[in-house]
Write a protein that holds these residues in place. Sequence first.
Motif, PDB file in Angstrom:
ATOM      1  N   GLU A  39      39.747  43.899  39.495  1.00 58.00           N
ATOM      2  CA  GLU A  39      40.115  45.285  39.793  1.00 58.00           C
ATOM      3  C   GLU A  39      39.411  46.218  38.800  1.00 58.00           C
ATOM      4  O   GLU A  39      39.291  45.899  37.611  1.00 58.00           O
TER       5      GLU A  39
ATOM      6  N   VAL B 183      39.784  46.212  34.922  1.00 60.08           N
ATOM      7  CA  VAL B 183      41.160  46.077  34.453  1.00 60.08           C
ATOM      8  C   VAL B 183      41.297  44.661  33.897  1.00 60.08           C
ATOM      9  O   VAL B 183      41.089  43.679  34.611  1.00 60.08           O
TER      10      VAL B 183
ATOM     11  N   VAL C  23      41.223  58.553  35.200  1.00 56.97           N
ATOM     12  CA  VAL C  23      41.102  58.514  36.659  1.00 56.97           C
ATOM     13  C   VAL C  23      41.755  59.779  37.220  1.00 56.97           C
ATOM     14  O   VAL C  23      42.965  59.979  37.071  1.00 56.97           O
TER      15      VAL C  23
ATOM     16  N   ILE D 135      44.311  50.142  31.297  1.00 59.15           N
ATOM     17  CA  ILE D 135      43.506  49.124  31.990  1.00 59.15           C
ATOM     18  C   ILE D 135      43.511  47.803  31.222  1.00 59.15           C
ATOM     19  O   ILE D 135      42.605  46.979  31.360  1.00 59.15           O
TER      20      ILE D 135
ATOM     21  N   LYS E 172      39.039  50.346  37.459  1.00 57.52           N
ATOM     22  CA  LYS E 172      39.558  51.725  37.445  1.00 57.52           C
ATOM     23  C   LYS E 172      38.680  52.549  36.519  1.00 57.52           C
ATOM     24  O   LYS E 172      38.405  52.127  35.389  1.00 57.52           O
TER      25      LYS E 172
ATOM     26  N   VAL F 287      44.862  56.209  32.205  1.00 60.33           N
ATOM     27  CA  VAL F 287      45.323  54.991  32.884  1.00 60.33           C
ATOM     28  C   VAL F 287      45.146  53.778  31.978  1.00 60.33           C
ATOM     29  O   VAL F 287      44.087  53.578  31.380  1.00 60.33           O
TER      30      VAL F 287
END
Length: 312
Positions: free
Chosen positions: A84, A91, A143, A150, A86, A148
């Motif tokens: 994933e 992440v 983001v 991560i 971001k 965020v």
Amino acid sequence: MSARKHTALPKARTLIEALPWLTRHHGKTVVIKFGGNAMVDEELKRAFAQDVVFLRHAGLRPVVVHGGGPQISAQLDLLGLESEFKGGLRVTTPEAMNVVRMVLAGQVQRELVGLLNEHGPLAVGMTGEDAHLMTATKHFAQVDGERVDIGRVGEITAIDPGAVQALLDDGRIPVISSIARSSDEEDAAPGASGASGVFNVNADTAAAALAAALDAETLMVLTDVEGLYEDWPNSDEVISRLTATELEKLLPDLASGMVPKMRGCLHAVRNGVHTARVIDGRVQHSILLEIFTDEGIGTMVVPDANTIEGAT
């Protein structure tokens, strides 16, 4: 056969063309970020290793920094773990961090060290954890204006290049995986998961920070494009040279994949590195073409008050 028609003459001319560049770069440290297609294509990998060994035998002091995005993604898939991203960054859960560590230090680095050492006892592998080479703190992605989490992604806070300098002074080629130790002692407390105490660090950023700490002559970043495009996607004209200030103005409009590379170049030239170059790793021997020929390839970033004569 007359000398004029001798088939080896073009080779001699090539060597002579390289002479001023050999003289200029002799004894200088060159930090090379190994990535992109050159990292997964067998022929390109072998050509890269030959280039680095050539630099060493030509009197330069090469240092290789690598990531391993494709290999990490492949191993996560094998283990049934999701990849994933971001804000352009992976992440990195504690489970993923264990995989990152294993793949970078145990697979990508070992393969590259092996290729280099086919030419002699030259390469030594290490990670940013070793001898406190790289220290990092937790990095948060941005983001849509939001901060965020991560996971175990780090932002470099300190470089201690002593071990790398010692290897260079001994004539070795350091090959460094972009993993950093945590600056937070509590993060590495006993009983925590195996991934505690370490961070996954962007390899472009790590190479730039190391180049600055080593007072390198040049930072070279291998990528999968010809260089920095002047007006992508409207034109494929590559900018061959630009100053730090010119680059800074372009940064907000760059494609996300180029941002960490060009930020790294900017950091390097603003912190003592004479030139930073983004070159096409899909071209065999692109490193030698960039350093030892009059034309050069790719994009070169120079400090604002650049005084290097004859830079290409």
